[in-house]
Design an enzyme around this catalytic site. Structure first.
Site, PDB file in Angstrom:
ATOM      1  N   TYR A 143      61.623  19.979  78.563  1.00  0.00           N
ATOM      2  CA  TYR A 143      60.700  20.991  79.087  1.00  0.00           C
ATOM      3  C   TYR A 143      59.242  20.688  78.705  1.00  0.00           C
ATOM      4  CZ  TYR A 143      64.780  23.899  80.147  1.00  0.00           C
ATOM      5  OH  TYR A 143      65.969  24.387  80.641  1.00  0.00           O
ATOM      6  N   LYS A 194      74.355  14.622  74.960  1.00  0.00           N
ATOM      7  CA  LYS A 194      75.028  13.701  75.885  1.00  0.00           C
ATOM      8  C   LYS A 194      74.816  12.281  75.362  1.00  0.00           C
ATOM      9  CE  LYS A 194      76.417  14.303  79.727  1.00  0.00           C
ATOM     10  NZ  LYS A 194      77.849  14.208  80.159  1.00  0.00           N
ATOM     11  N   ASP A 226      78.670  18.796  78.330  1.00  0.00           N
ATOM     12  CA  ASP A 226      79.509  19.261  79.444  1.00  0.00           C
ATOM     13  C   ASP A 226      80.856  19.752  78.919  1.00  0.00           C
ATOM     14  OD1 ASP A 226      79.862  16.598  78.714  1.00  0.00           O
ATOM     15  OD2 ASP A 226      80.523  15.944  80.689  1.00  0.00           O
ATOM     16  N   ASP A 250      69.573  26.090  76.612  1.00  0.00           N
ATOM     17  CA  ASP A 250      69.228  27.086  77.621  1.00  0.00           C
ATOM     18  C   ASP A 250      70.500  27.490  78.381  1.00  0.00           C
ATOM     19  OD1 ASP A 250      67.721  28.655  79.255  1.00  0.00           O
ATOM     20  OD2 ASP A 250      66.531  27.043  80.140  1.00  0.00           O
ATOM     21  N   ASP A 254      73.318  30.879  77.723  1.00  0.00           N
ATOM     22  CA  ASP A 254      73.566  31.839  78.806  1.00  0.00           C
ATOM     23  C   ASP A 254      75.061  31.965  79.093  1.00  0.00           C
ATOM     24  OD1 ASP A 254      70.975  32.587  79.102  1.00  0.00           O
ATOM     25  OD2 ASP A 254      70.805  32.031  81.220  1.00  0.00           O
TER      26      ASP A 254
END
Ligand code: NAD
Length: 365
Positions: A143, A194, A226, A250, A254
């Site tokens: 980001y 990852k 994942d 992020d 959620d």
């Protein structure tokens, strides 16, 4: 002797002032009943600040935020400010606070209260007793990484670029937060990245492993992001603390949030360096669709205050009292509209606040 703390309260926009009024009553209760001496400062943030100062955070409020022990924030934003320039939008006030206070660690607990087990999207036995802490790196990664942007390649093609970048020190400081957190909980950290396809992920894995050497009592495992998302919805109770980067955090936070039922129940914290600034806020936004109706759920804000007591003020007993009071009120069948279930009693924001104070009184006897 009474303990001394300073707190800056920033209610913000929409339902912010309504839910914060209830959290403020809990602060007053702590003052009167637990010998905690809070100096409370008030300020404006978001659209409320824009309307007065022409910007979403005044210089004075920012300076105050840097001086106090902790900031408790409601929520910012709303359609009234949709046309305002990007850098003066209500949300910019939040970003300035995070950046200027160097709040690099985002703590998002996902706790499923017994009384709300049926509100989860998963089967009750998968979420009953769920208590996960997601520690998300908040000020680095893709980001913020450079280079970034959209370039015109001149042949009818455009190219969008963002850069995932982490340094050793950025990884170390967030890993320390996660290990310290696990030491106060069940003693387990899952680090997620990852590493199979990203060098930044491999570095993350290696450096978190290095930090783990300082914490021989904590069990560390690594999980690809994942796979972590999959495990969160398959068997969420296997996790204690999850530490991950800005982007994966992020999303994973959620996912974890939705296991617990409602946005109106979820607190969060953003921490800086040890002994430095900290900001506590509900995960939800300003809910303009119900603002002013007196029906918003104040629990996420009250639980954010409990997090401040635990992580900034070192008052774990009082934090637990608040959490137990919330648990008790829910078990007693009271619900705000967002968590309403058949056979339960629907109550307003202020009646939920009254009931939590009454529960605090009886737990404190
Ligand atoms: P939202 O979280 O405000 O609302 C989503 C839905 O959840 C709405 O139906 C709302 O009524 C409900 N809801 C949220 N909190 C509730 C509560 N405490 N009690 C009962 N119901 C609740 O998200 P949104 O609608 O996408 O955004 C509204 C505004 O909030 C936007 O301006 C957005 O930018 C802003 N926002 C701010 C923050 C923040 O301040 N940290 C976070 C997210 C969104």
């Amino acid at each position: 002797m009474a303990k001394e703390f300073s707190l800056l309260i920033l209610p913000g926009d929409g339902i912010g002032p309504e839910i914060m009024a209830e959290a403020r009553r809990v602060v007053d209760w702590l003052r009167t009943n637990r010998d905690l001496n809070f100096t409370v400062h008030d300020g404006l943030v978001g659209g409320a600040a824009y309307d007065v100062y022409g910007k979403p955070l005044s210089h004075e409020t920012l300076e105050l935020a840097k001086q106090v022990d902790a900031v408790l924030l409601g929520a910012v934003g709303g359609p009234k400010w949709d046309g305002v320039d990007y850098d003066k939008r209500p949300e910019a006030g939040l970003l300035i606070l995070r950046k200027e206070l160097e709040l690099f660690a985002n703590l998002r607990p996902a706790i499923c209260f017994d009384a709300l087990v049926d509100a989860s999207s998963l089967k009750a036995d998968l979420v009953s007793g769920l208590d996960i802490m997601i520690v998300r790196e908040l000020t680095g990664g893709v980001y913020f990484g450079e280079p970034r942007g959209i370039e015109d390649l001149g042949n009818g093609q455009r190219r969008g670029v963002n850069t995932q970048v982490y340094t050793t020190s950025e990884i170390h400081r967030i890993a320390h937060v996660a290990f310290d957190m696990a030491a106060k909980r069940d003693g387990r950290v899952t680090s997620s990245e990852k590493a199979n396809v990203m060098e930044s992920g491999l570095l993350w894995r290696e450096e978190v492993t290095r930090v783990a050497e300082d914490y021989p009592e904590i069990a560390l495992d690594h999980m690809l992001a994942d796979s972590c998302a999959m495990q969160l919805v398959r068997a969420p109770k296997q996790f204690d603390v999850i530490v991950t980067d800005n982007l994966f955090g992020d999303m994973l936070s959620d996912v974890a949030a939705m296991l617990t039922g409602s946005l109106g129940m979820l607190p969060s914290a953003a921490l800086g360096v040890k002994g430095g600034s900290a900001m506590y806020e509900p995960v939800h936004g300003s809910a303009p669709d119900i603002a002013g109706e007196g029906i918003a759920n104040p629990i996420a804000t009250i639980l954010s205050l409990a997090m401040a007591l635990r992580y900034t003020f070192d008052c774990g007993v009082e934090a637990q009292l608040i959490e137990d009071a919330v648990q008790g009120v829910l078990a007693g069948g009271l619900r705000t509209a967002d968590i309403m279930q058949p056979g339960k009693a629907k109550v307003s924001t202020s009646v939920m606040g009254d009931s939590i104070l009454r529960a605090l009184d009886s737990l404190n006897k």
